[in-house]
Design a protein around this motif. Sequence first.
Motif, mmCIF file in Angstrom:
data_model
loop_
_atom_site.group_PDB
_atom_site.id
_atom_site.type_symbol
_atom_site.label_atom_id
_atom_site.label_comp_id
_atom_site.label_asym_id
_atom_site.label_seq_id
_atom_site.Cartn_x
_atom_site.Cartn_y
_atom_site.Cartn_z
ATOM 1 N N LEU A 299 46.193 10.572 62.657
ATOM 2 C CA LEU A 299 46.229 11.612 61.635
ATOM 3 C C LEU A 299 46.157 12.999 62.254
ATOM 4 C CD1 LEU A 299 45.994 12.504 58.619
ATOM 5 C CD2 LEU A 299 43.511 12.198 58.865
ATOM 6 N N SER A 300 47.064 13.886 61.844
ATOM 7 C CA SER A 300 47.050 15.282 62.282
ATOM 8 C C SER A 300 47.031 16.192 61.047
ATOM 9 C CB SER A 300 48.283 15.598 63.130
ATOM 10 O OG SER A 300 48.286 14.850 64.335
ATOM 11 N N ILE A 301 46.073 17.138 61.043
ATOM 12 C CA ILE A 301 45.897 18.059 59.921
ATOM 13 C C ILE A 301 45.616 19.451 60.484
ATOM 14 C CG2 ILE A 301 44.359 18.687 57.998
ATOM 15 C CD1 ILE A 301 43.957 15.741 57.461
ATOM 16 N N PRO A 302 46.150 20.510 59.884
ATOM 17 C CA PRO A 302 45.887 21.864 60.397
ATOM 18 C C PRO A 302 44.401 22.226 60.334
ATOM 19 C CG PRO A 302 47.742 21.900 58.868
ATOM 20 C CD PRO A 302 47.118 20.540 58.769
ATOM 21 N N LYS A 303 43.933 22.915 61.366
ATOM 22 C CA LYS A 303 42.598 23.506 61.372
ATOM 23 C C LYS A 303 42.735 24.920 60.817
ATOM 24 C CE LYS A 303 38.887 24.901 64.530
ATOM 25 N NZ LYS A 303 38.415 24.874 65.955
ATOM 26 N N VAL A 304 42.180 25.128 59.649
ATOM 27 C CA VAL A 304 42.435 26.397 58.963
ATOM 28 C C VAL A 304 41.202 26.871 58.213
ATOM 29 C CG1 VAL A 304 44.916 26.037 58.667
ATOM 30 C CG2 VAL A 304 43.334 25.183 56.930
ATOM 31 N N SER A 305 41.207 28.153 57.911
ATOM 32 C CA SER A 305 40.283 28.744 56.953
ATOM 33 C C SER A 305 41.144 29.303 55.836
ATOM 34 C CB SER A 305 39.452 29.852 57.602
ATOM 35 O OG SER A 305 38.592 30.441 56.647
ATOM 36 N N ILE A 306 40.945 28.773 54.628
ATOM 37 C CA ILE A 306 41.810 29.105 53.505
ATOM 38 C C ILE A 306 41.010 29.857 52.458
ATOM 39 C CG2 ILE A 306 43.372 28.171 51.755
ATOM 40 C CD1 ILE A 306 43.483 25.585 53.422
ATOM 41 N N SER A 307 41.557 30.929 51.934
ATOM 42 C CA SER A 307 40.900 31.630 50.836
ATOM 43 C C SER A 307 41.952 32.238 49.923
ATOM 44 C CB SER A 307 39.961 32.722 51.356
ATOM 45 O OG SER A 307 40.687 33.764 51.972
ATOM 46 N N ARG A 308 41.610 32.299 48.642
ATOM 47 C CA ARG A 308 42.491 32.923 47.657
ATOM 48 C C ARG A 308 41.634 33.637 46.620
ATOM 49 N NH1 ARG A 308 47.626 33.704 48.777
ATOM 50 N NH2 ARG A 308 48.294 33.464 46.619
ATOM 51 N N VAL A 309 42.163 34.758 46.121
ATOM 52 C CA VAL A 309 41.523 35.498 45.039
ATOM 53 C C VAL A 309 42.474 35.539 43.850
ATOM 54 C CG1 VAL A 309 40.489 37.682 44.319
ATOM 55 C CG2 VAL A 309 40.293 36.949 46.693
ATOM 56 N N TYR A 310 41.937 35.289 42.659
ATOM 57 C CA TYR A 310 42.777 35.286 41.459
ATOM 58 C C TYR A 310 42.151 36.120 40.350
ATOM 59 C CZ TYR A 310 45.292 31.324 43.473
ATOM 60 O OH TYR A 310 46.029 30.529 44.297
ATOM 61 N N ASP A 311 42.986 36.916 39.698
ATOM 62 C CA ASP A 311 42.679 37.443 38.374
ATOM 63 C C ASP A 311 43.232 36.397 37.408
ATOM 64 O OD1 ASP A 311 42.729 38.646 35.870
ATOM 65 O OD2 ASP A 311 43.250 40.615 36.638
ATOM 66 N N LEU A 312 42.352 35.732 36.676
ATOM 67 C CA LEU A 312 42.735 34.543 35.911
ATOM 68 C C LEU A 312 43.283 34.856 34.524
ATOM 69 C CD1 LEU A 312 39.808 32.131 36.857
ATOM 70 C CD2 LEU A 312 42.139 32.134 37.762
ATOM 71 N N LYS A 313 43.431 36.111 34.172
ATOM 72 C CA LYS A 313 43.860 36.470 32.823
ATOM 73 C C LYS A 313 45.170 35.785 32.435
ATOM 74 C CE LYS A 313 45.026 40.515 29.932
ATOM 75 N NZ LYS A 313 46.445 40.231 29.637
ATOM 76 N N ALA A 314 46.198 35.936 33.259
ATOM 77 C CA ALA A 314 47.523 35.408 32.904
ATOM 78 C C ALA A 314 47.508 33.897 32.750
ATOM 79 C CB ALA A 314 48.559 35.835 33.945
ATOM 80 N N VAL A 315 46.833 33.198 33.659
ATOM 81 C CA VAL A 315 46.862 31.733 33.597
ATOM 82 C C VAL A 315 46.021 31.223 32.431
ATOM 83 C CG1 VAL A 315 44.936 31.347 35.209
ATOM 84 C CG2 VAL A 315 46.703 29.616 34.973
ATOM 85 N N LEU A 316 44.913 31.885 32.117
ATOM 86 C CA LEU A 316 44.110 31.461 30.969
ATOM 87 C C LEU A 316 44.855 31.699 29.667
ATOM 88 C CD1 LEU A 316 40.541 32.657 32.033
ATOM 89 C CD2 LEU A 316 41.447 30.324 32.055
ATOM 90 N N GLU A 317 45.551 32.839 29.571
ATOM 91 C CA GLU A 317 46.365 33.087 28.377
ATOM 92 C C GLU A 317 47.459 32.040 28.253
ATOM 93 O OE1 GLU A 317 46.089 37.895 27.638
ATOM 94 O OE2 GLU A 317 47.549 37.156 29.094
ATOM 95 N N ASP A 318 48.038 31.646 29.376
ATOM 96 C CA ASP A 318 49.082 30.626 29.361
ATOM 97 C C ASP A 318 48.542 29.283 28.886
ATOM 98 O OD1 ASP A 318 51.857 29.976 29.962
ATOM 99 O OD2 ASP A 318 51.086 28.764 31.622
ATOM 100 N N MET A 319 47.235 29.076 29.057
ATOM 101 C CA MET A 319 46.596 27.838 28.625
ATOM 102 C C MET A 319 46.075 27.932 27.192
ATOM 103 S SD MET A 319 44.490 26.874 32.104
ATOM 104 C CE MET A 319 43.911 25.292 31.476
#
Length: 405
Positions: A299-319
């Motif tokens: 098994l090979s998997i990338p060694k990473v540090s992942i981060s994301r920031v979201y303003d959730l307004k649009a996706v919550l309205e879509d829901m």
Amino acid sequence: MMVLALFTFLLWLTTSGLGAIQTGDSSVDVSMISHYRSLAPSNIDFAFSLYKRLVALTPGQNVFISPASISMALVMLSLGTCGFTKTQLLQGLGFNLTEISEAKIHQAFQSLHHLFKESDTSLNMTMGNALFLDYSLKLQESFSENIKHYYGSEALTTDFQDMDKVSRQINEYVKNKTQGKIVDLFLKLDSPALLILVNYFFFKDTWVHPFDSSRTREGDFHVSETTSVKVPMMFQSGTIKYLDDTVLPCQLVQLEYVGNGTVFFILPNKGKMDTVTNGLNRDTIRRWSQSLVSSWVDLSIPKVSISRVYDLKAVLEDMGITDLFTNQADFSGITPEAQLKGLKVVHKAVLHLDEKGVMSSSTTGGALRLEAPPISINFSRPFLMLIFDHYTWSCFFLGKVVNPV
């Protein structure tokens, strides 16, 4: 019928490999399983719905969220809403208010919060929420008391006329709460606001079976047919739960963290990312948990540090959670100024993937190698990852990794 469906769901969670109660906290009362897991069906459905909409709204980009943390933040916010605003929010989160009372929802989340924050689950994670509001608004004392009681959270007033100061205050607050693990959560305000709900989640844990750090090598990650980037690729070889899915076009492995964390790494066949993403649901996770088999895997998997920031307004309205963001929103549980326009919901998730484990890499898998050649699976192109908690079946992370750099 609903009770029977919920019982059936909890039964397979209890008896399946992923649902087995595996907790490092000897104080956890196993008899409370139904109390913790009563949230699971709604939370998991909300998680996949939110994730799929974010993928659709951000094509070709990394998507990375902590659904359990977002659900907790929004349920906390509901303590300050009234009338239709409250009803729409809780229903949008997947709760049928004719079958579960608001009080029981908060009690279940309180238990979940306690388990994550106070109990020794052996998981290295930091999570939290806070509500910032303009100092001109009078804060209802009952709201402050309730969010502290149920969620260990707080509401803070600040001067929204100086947004640079607000940004600094929010970022300093989150940095202090996470011991520097999460920085720059809030960067700018692109629209007027009087309320800002911030939610954050950090996760870095220890594998039960580590990757062999001596075999980590720089390799090519193929972002697309024409673009590749260099990234450290971690490696382990041993007995791993594996599936070459015959229903969805993908391969996957299941790995375990110390404590209660379990991870699916899912590698869609080339050109089939959308098909696999659309197929993610409760039934798929149940089928995978029942179908995975122990195989010798390289098994090979990338060694990473992942981060994301979201303003959730649009996706919550879509829901369908729209009332929160209108002039009709009723926040009278937070402030006597009941109807306010300008809520922002900001979420940041951070995950570190590295080689560290509790066993020597030479013992990975804990089983004798068979004579058959190993299965080789290399996550060197866009893939999906799902991290769950064994005990509560909470979804810590859902991610789509398009570019790990």
